[in-house]
Design a protein around this motif. Structure first.
Motif, short mmCIF file in Angstrom:
data_model
loop_
_atom_site.label_atom_id
_atom_site.label_comp_id
_atom_site.label_asym_id
_atom_site.label_seq_id
_atom_site.Cartn_x
_atom_site.Cartn_y
_atom_site.Cartn_z
N GLY A 22 7.53 -20.51 3.26
CA GLY A 22 6.62 -20.75 4.38
C GLY A 22 7.10 -21.88 5.28
O GLY A 22 7.03 -21.78 6.51
N ILE A 23 7.58 -22.96 4.68
CA ILE A 23 8.11 -24.07 5.47
C ILE A 23 9.32 -23.61 6.26
O ILE A 23 9.50 -23.97 7.43
CB ILE A 23 8.45 -25.27 4.56
CG1 ILE A 23 7.18 -25.90 4.01
CG2 ILE A 23 9.28 -26.31 5.31
CD1 ILE A 23 7.42 -26.94 2.94
N GLY A 24 10.15 -22.79 5.65
CA GLY A 24 11.33 -22.28 6.34
C GLY A 24 10.96 -21.42 7.54
O GLY A 24 11.69 -21.38 8.53
N PRO A 28 12.15 -24.95 13.21
CA PRO A 28 12.84 -24.34 14.35
C PRO A 28 14.08 -23.59 13.89
O PRO A 28 14.79 -24.08 13.01
CB PRO A 28 13.22 -25.51 15.23
CG PRO A 28 12.71 -26.75 14.58
CD PRO A 28 12.09 -26.38 13.28
N PRO A 29 14.44 -22.49 14.45
CA PRO A 29 13.64 -21.66 15.35
C PRO A 29 12.54 -20.94 14.57
O PRO A 29 12.79 -20.42 13.48
CB PRO A 29 14.64 -20.66 15.91
CG PRO A 29 15.70 -20.56 14.89
CD PRO A 29 15.74 -21.90 14.18
N GLY A 31 10.00 -18.44 12.91
CA GLY A 31 10.08 -17.02 12.56
C GLY A 31 11.40 -16.60 11.95
O GLY A 31 11.56 -15.48 11.50
N GLU A 32 12.37 -17.50 11.91
CA GLU A 32 13.67 -17.17 11.34
C GLU A 32 13.90 -18.03 10.10
O GLU A 32 13.81 -19.25 10.15
CB GLU A 32 14.78 -17.45 12.37
CG GLU A 32 16.14 -17.03 11.89
CD GLU A 32 17.19 -17.24 12.97
OE1 GLU A 32 18.33 -17.56 12.60
OE2 GLU A 32 16.86 -17.09 14.15
N VAL A 33 14.19 -17.38 9.00
CA VAL A 33 14.39 -18.10 7.74
C VAL A 33 15.87 -18.37 7.56
O VAL A 33 16.70 -17.46 7.63
CB VAL A 33 13.83 -17.29 6.55
CG1 VAL A 33 14.04 -18.04 5.25
CG2 VAL A 33 12.36 -16.99 6.75
N ASP A 34 16.22 -19.62 7.34
CA ASP A 34 17.61 -20.01 7.12
C ASP A 34 18.11 -19.45 5.79
O ASP A 34 17.34 -19.25 4.85
CB ASP A 34 17.71 -21.53 7.12
CG ASP A 34 19.15 -22.01 7.11
OD1 ASP A 34 19.98 -21.41 7.81
OD2 ASP A 34 19.43 -22.99 6.39
#
Length: 63
Positions: A22-24, A28-29, A31-34
């Motif tokens: 959820g934090i991911g 930023p950006p 909606g995009e998960v690293d």
């Protein structure tokens, strides 16, 4: 007693994994998960699965 402890550890680790995911999503950006968050989440789920699987295996051998 030990089964309850393992279960609570597994649930806690799963909760931590969901929180990290959820934090991911909020960083930023948006909606995009690293990829590092996905790897961490996968490792946590793998640990939880292994912990529960090993516990269930040994509990089935006892009974």
């Amino acid at each position: 007693m030990k089964t309850q402890t393992n279960f609570f550890i597994a649930v806690g680790m799963l909760f931590v994994g969901v929180v990290f995911a959820g934090i991911g999503l909020m960083m930023p950006p948006p909606g995009e998960v690293d990829g590092s968050v996905l790897c961490l989440f996968g490792e946590i789920l793998g640990f939880v699965g292994a912990l529960l699987g090993i516990d269930c295996h040994y509990n089935s051998k006892k009974g």
